[in-house]
Design a protein around this motif. Structure first.
Motif, PDB file in Angstrom:
ATOM      1  N   GLY A  30       0.781  -1.225   0.000  1.00  0.00           N
ATOM      2  CA  GLY A  30       0.000   0.000   0.000  1.00  0.00           C
ATOM      3  C   GLY A  30       0.810   1.270   0.000  1.00  0.00           C
ATOM      4  N   ASN A  31       2.140   1.155  -0.056  1.00  0.00           N
ATOM      5  CA  ASN A  31       2.991   2.338   0.015  1.00  0.00           C
ATOM      6  C   ASN A  31       3.914   2.434  -1.192  1.00  0.00           C
ATOM      7  OD1 ASN A  31       4.468   0.071   0.721  1.00  0.00           O
ATOM      8  ND2 ASN A  31       5.672   1.122   2.282  1.00  0.00           N
ATOM      9  N   LEU A  32       3.519   1.821  -2.294  1.00  0.00           N
ATOM     10  CA  LEU A  32       4.365   1.678  -3.466  1.00  0.00           C
ATOM     11  C   LEU A  32       3.716   2.351  -4.665  1.00  0.00           C
ATOM     12  CD1 LEU A  32       6.980   0.135  -4.398  1.00  0.00           C
ATOM     13  CD2 LEU A  32       5.464  -1.753  -5.029  1.00  0.00           C
ATOM     14  N   ALA A  33       4.522   3.084  -5.445  1.00  0.00           N
ATOM     15  CA  ALA A  33       4.047   3.700  -6.682  1.00  0.00           C
ATOM     16  C   ALA A  33       5.112   3.498  -7.754  1.00  0.00           C
ATOM     17  CB  ALA A  33       3.770   5.181  -6.489  1.00  0.00           C
ATOM     18  N   ILE A  34       4.689   3.190  -8.986  1.00  0.00           N
ATOM     19  CA  ILE A  34       5.632   2.868 -10.063  1.00  0.00           C
ATOM     20  C   ILE A  34       5.122   3.448 -11.374  1.00  0.00           C
ATOM     21  CG2 ILE A  34       6.826   1.027 -11.334  1.00  0.00           C
ATOM     22  CD1 ILE A  34       6.195  -0.874  -9.036  1.00  0.00           C
ATOM     23  N   VAL A  35       6.055   3.940 -12.187  1.00  0.00           N
ATOM     24  CA  VAL A  35       5.786   4.250 -13.588  1.00  0.00           C
ATOM     25  C   VAL A  35       6.876   3.593 -14.417  1.00  0.00           C
ATOM     26  CG1 VAL A  35       5.849   6.082 -15.330  1.00  0.00           C
ATOM     27  CG2 VAL A  35       4.470   6.372 -13.282  1.00  0.00           C
ATOM     28  N   ALA A  36       6.475   2.959 -15.526  1.00  0.00           N
ATOM     29  CA  ALA A  36       7.422   2.301 -16.435  1.00  0.00           C
ATOM     30  C   ALA A  36       7.046   2.619 -17.871  1.00  0.00           C
ATOM     31  CB  ALA A  36       7.417   0.787 -16.207  1.00  0.00           C
ATOM     32  N   ASP A  37       8.049   2.741 -18.720  1.00  0.00           N
ATOM     33  CA  ASP A  37       7.868   3.082 -20.135  1.00  0.00           C
ATOM     34  C   ASP A  37       8.626   2.061 -20.964  1.00  0.00           C
ATOM     35  OD1 ASP A  37       7.822   4.163 -22.671  1.00  0.00           O
ATOM     36  OD2 ASP A  37       8.643   6.110 -22.109  1.00  0.00           O
ATOM     37  N   GLY A  38       7.900   1.180 -21.644  1.00  0.00           N
ATOM     38  CA  GLY A  38       8.510   0.083 -22.374  1.00  0.00           C
ATOM     39  C   GLY A  38       9.078   0.488 -23.720  1.00  0.00           C
ATOM     40  N   MET A  39       9.981  -0.348 -24.214  1.00  0.00           N
ATOM     41  CA  MET A  39      10.568  -0.144 -25.537  1.00  0.00           C
ATOM     42  C   MET A  39      10.795  -1.505 -26.163  1.00  0.00           C
ATOM     43  SD  MET A  39      14.404   0.888 -24.316  1.00  0.00           S
ATOM     44  CE  MET A  39      15.486  -0.351 -23.564  1.00  0.00           C
ATOM     45  N   GLY A  40      10.825  -1.537 -27.489  1.00  0.00           N
ATOM     46  CA  GLY A  40      11.064  -2.786 -28.192  1.00  0.00           C
ATOM     47  C   GLY A  40      10.262  -2.859 -29.466  1.00  0.00           C
ATOM     48  N   GLY A  41      10.176  -4.055 -30.037  1.00  0.00           N
ATOM     49  CA  GLY A  41       9.457  -4.251 -31.285  1.00  0.00           C
ATOM     50  C   GLY A  41       7.955  -4.232 -31.085  1.00  0.00           C
ATOM     51  N   HIS A  42       7.227  -4.767 -32.048  1.00  0.00           N
ATOM     52  CA  HIS A  42       5.764  -4.711 -32.027  1.00  0.00           C
ATOM     53  C   HIS A  42       5.213  -5.327 -30.751  1.00  0.00           C
ATOM     54  CE1 HIS A  42       1.717  -4.489 -33.493  1.00  0.00           C
ATOM     55  NE2 HIS A  42       1.554  -5.796 -33.372  1.00  0.00           N
ATOM     56  N   ARG A  43       4.578  -4.502 -29.946  1.00  0.00           N
ATOM     57  CA  ARG A  43       3.943  -4.862 -28.675  1.00  0.00           C
ATOM     58  C   ARG A  43       4.945  -5.290 -27.600  1.00  0.00           C
ATOM     59  NH1 ARG A  43      -1.429  -4.730 -28.959  1.00  0.00           N
ATOM     60  NH2 ARG A  43      -1.591  -5.619 -26.884  1.00  0.00           N
ATOM     61  N   ALA A  44       6.223  -5.434 -27.928  1.00  0.00           N
ATOM     62  CA  ALA A  44       7.179  -5.907 -26.925  1.00  0.00           C
ATOM     63  C   ALA A  44       7.370  -4.896 -25.806  1.00  0.00           C
ATOM     64  CB  ALA A  44       8.523  -6.232 -27.585  1.00  0.00           C
ATOM     65  N   GLY A  45       7.350  -3.615 -26.126  1.00  0.00           N
ATOM     66  CA  GLY A  45       7.485  -2.607 -25.080  1.00  0.00           C
ATOM     67  C   GLY A  45       6.340  -2.654 -24.100  1.00  0.00           C
ATOM     68  N   GLU A  46       5.146  -2.895 -24.612  1.00  0.00           N
ATOM     69  CA  GLU A  46       3.967  -3.035 -23.756  1.00  0.00           C
ATOM     70  C   GLU A  46       4.119  -4.224 -22.824  1.00  0.00           C
ATOM     71  OE1 GLU A  46      -0.866  -3.623 -24.355  1.00  0.00           O
ATOM     72  OE2 GLU A  46       0.455  -3.432 -26.086  1.00  0.00           O
ATOM     73  N   VAL A  47       4.660  -5.310 -23.352  1.00  0.00           N
ATOM     74  CA  VAL A  47       4.898  -6.507 -22.544  1.00  0.00           C
ATOM     75  C   VAL A  47       5.953  -6.233 -21.479  1.00  0.00           C
ATOM     76  CG1 VAL A  47       5.794  -8.871 -22.604  1.00  0.00           C
ATOM     77  CG2 VAL A  47       4.199  -8.107 -24.362  1.00  0.00           C
ATOM     78  N   ALA A  48       7.041  -5.578 -21.868  1.00  0.00           N
ATOM     79  CA  ALA A  48       8.147  -5.323 -20.936  1.00  0.00           C
ATOM     80  C   ALA A  48       7.706  -4.473 -19.757  1.00  0.00           C
ATOM     81  CB  ALA A  48       9.304  -4.649 -21.675  1.00  0.00           C
ATOM     82  N   SER A  49       6.995  -3.383 -20.007  1.00  0.00           N
ATOM     83  CA  SER A  49       6.601  -2.501 -18.907  1.00  0.00           C
ATOM     84  C   SER A  49       5.611  -3.185 -17.970  1.00  0.00           C
ATOM     85  CB  SER A  49       6.018  -1.194 -19.451  1.00  0.00           C
ATOM     86  OG  SER A  49       4.882  -1.421 -20.253  1.00  0.00           O
ATOM     87  N   ALA A  50       4.620  -3.880 -18.546  1.00  0.00           N
ATOM     88  CA  ALA A  50       3.633  -4.572 -17.708  1.00  0.00           C
ATOM     89  C   ALA A  50       4.281  -5.684 -16.896  1.00  0.00           C
ATOM     90  CB  ALA A  50       2.510  -5.131 -18.582  1.00  0.00           C
ATOM     91  N   MET A  51       5.165  -6.437 -17.532  1.00  0.00           N
ATOM     92  CA  MET A  51       5.866  -7.531 -16.856  1.00  0.00           C
ATOM     93  C   MET A  51       6.729  -6.999 -15.713  1.00  0.00           C
ATOM     94  SD  MET A  51       8.575 -10.204 -18.600  1.00  0.00           S
ATOM     95  CE  MET A  51       7.354 -10.816 -19.769  1.00  0.00           C
ATOM     96  N   ALA A  52       7.445  -5.915 -15.970  1.00  0.00           N
ATOM     97  CA  ALA A  52       8.342  -5.363 -14.958  1.00  0.00           C
ATOM     98  C   ALA A  52       7.577  -4.805 -13.769  1.00  0.00           C
ATOM     99  CB  ALA A  52       9.221  -4.276 -15.582  1.00  0.00           C
ATOM    100  N   VAL A  53       6.493  -4.084 -14.023  1.00  0.00           N
ATOM    101  CA  VAL A  53       5.701  -3.529 -12.930  1.00  0.00           C
ATOM    102  C   VAL A  53       5.113  -4.653 -12.079  1.00  0.00           C
ATOM    103  CG1 VAL A  53       3.607  -2.248 -12.354  1.00  0.00           C
ATOM    104  CG2 VAL A  53       5.202  -1.336 -14.045  1.00  0.00           C
ATOM    105  N   HIS A  54       4.517  -5.635 -12.718  1.00  0.00           N
ATOM    106  CA  HIS A  54       3.924  -6.758 -11.976  1.00  0.00           C
ATOM    107  C   HIS A  54       4.989  -7.468 -11.140  1.00  0.00           C
ATOM    108  CE1 HIS A  54       2.506 -10.978 -11.523  1.00  0.00           C
ATOM    109  NE2 HIS A  54       1.379 -10.364 -11.221  1.00  0.00           N
ATOM    110  N   SER A  55       6.143  -7.732 -11.742  1.00  0.00           N
ATOM    111  CA  SER A  55       7.195  -8.440 -11.033  1.00  0.00           C
ATOM    112  C   SER A  55       7.721  -7.625  -9.854  1.00  0.00           C
ATOM    113  CB  SER A  55       8.346  -8.752 -11.997  1.00  0.00           C
ATOM    114  OG  SER A  55       9.408  -9.390 -11.328  1.00  0.00           O
ATOM    115  N   ALA A  56       7.899  -6.321 -10.039  1.00  0.00           N
ATOM    116  CA  ALA A  56       8.413  -5.482  -8.953  1.00  0.00           C
ATOM    117  C   ALA A  56       7.430  -5.406  -7.795  1.00  0.00           C
ATOM    118  CB  ALA A  56       8.728  -4.083  -9.483  1.00  0.00           C
ATOM    119  N   VAL A  57       6.139  -5.289  -8.089  1.00  0.00           N
ATOM    120  CA  VAL A  57       5.120  -5.233  -7.040  1.00  0.00           C
ATOM    121  C   VAL A  57       5.109  -6.532  -6.240  1.00  0.00           C
ATOM    122  CG1 VAL A  57       2.636  -5.145  -6.592  1.00  0.00           C
ATOM    123  CG2 VAL A  57       3.663  -3.548  -8.222  1.00  0.00           C
ATOM    124  N   ILE A  58       5.125  -7.668  -6.927  1.00  0.00           N
ATOM    125  CA  ILE A  58       5.122  -8.965  -6.244  1.00  0.00           C
ATOM    126  C   ILE A  58       6.390  -9.138  -5.413  1.00  0.00           C
ATOM    127  CG2 ILE A  58       5.140 -11.464  -6.580  1.00  0.00           C
ATOM    128  CD1 ILE A  58       2.429 -10.097  -7.119  1.00  0.00           C
TER     129      ILE A  58
END
Length: 246
Positions: A30-58
């Protein structure tokens, strides 16, 4: 604390490769805030940012009550676990080869903000009417500024402005900037992707934050970035110290 965030694809990009996290998700820190901006090929940046945020929260949730670890160590480990997950995905799938993401992660309490930072998303502190950037961009342009080869005011619109020198997912281990900032009631913490800062000046950001509720301020800033052309994905997360959580 009072929180508000918005994310938008903009008017040029095919998809939104930004991701964010704010307190309030069931079972999550409840005390965590994150912003991430993905980069990569088609849809890969979207995958990278979502994956990283989820992993960091867990990871941070798992480490939060670990005895013998400092908060800085927990932030560093959580971000490196996110880095490892993205990096391993790039090694296992040609579809994800070359993807990566920025990440700016903040852990908040009543007296201070602890940050982990990689890339060119930013954290700002708004205190008594003054806006101050508290992260340092990991970009080629910032390196040129540090070397005295470029003036800070020449940053916006530079042809090499999109070259990032550090990101999650591009190596097995990532160097994380660890920052501690004091804050107090009435201060605001702004986390944002470069879709905002590439279009809106710090002076304009400060003007939008002055005297506004977070929900109003984020919409004002989004509207201004879109008015400037919306050339990139835009994510804005704002936390007001001392407000009631919503």
């Amino acid at each position: 604390m009072q929180y508000s965030a918005v994310t938008h694809r903009g008017y040029v990009r095919e998809q939104n490769e930004d991701a964010y996290y704010l307190p309030g998700a069931k079972g999550a820190p409840g005390n965590l805030a994150i912003v991430a901006d993905g980069m990569g090929g088609h849809r890969a940046g979207e995958v990278a940012s979502a994956m990283a945020v989820h992993s960091a929260v867990i990871a941070f949730g798992r480490l939060e009550d670990t005895p013998g670890m400092t908060l800085r160590e927990k932030i560093f480990q959580a971000m490196n676990e996110a880095n490892r997950e993205v990096y391993e995905a790039t090694q296992e799938s040609e579809q994800y080869a070359g993807m990566g993401t920025t990440m700016t992660l903040a852990v908040l309490d009543e007296k201070k903000i602890d940050l982990g930072h990689v890339g060119d998303s930013r954290a700002y502190l708004f205190h008594e009417g003054t806006l101050r950037q508290i992260t340092r961009d990991h970009t080629l342009v910032q390196q040129l500024i540090d070397l005295g080869e470029l003036l800070p005011q020449e940053r916006r619109g530079h042809p090499q402005g999109n070259i990032i020198t550090r990101a999650l997912g591009t190596a097995r281990i990532v160097d994380v900037d660890l920052i501690e900032e004091k804050w107090q009631r009435g201060d605001m913490l702004l986390l944002c992707s470069d879709g905002l800062t590439g279009a809106v000046t710090d002076e304009e950001i400060a003007a939008a934050l002055g005297g506004q509720e977070p929900q109003v301020a984020v919409q004002m800033l989004l509207g201004l970035a879109l008015k400037r052309g919306g050339r990139d994905n835009i994510t804005i997360a704002l936390i007001l110290h001392g407000g009631d959580a919503q």
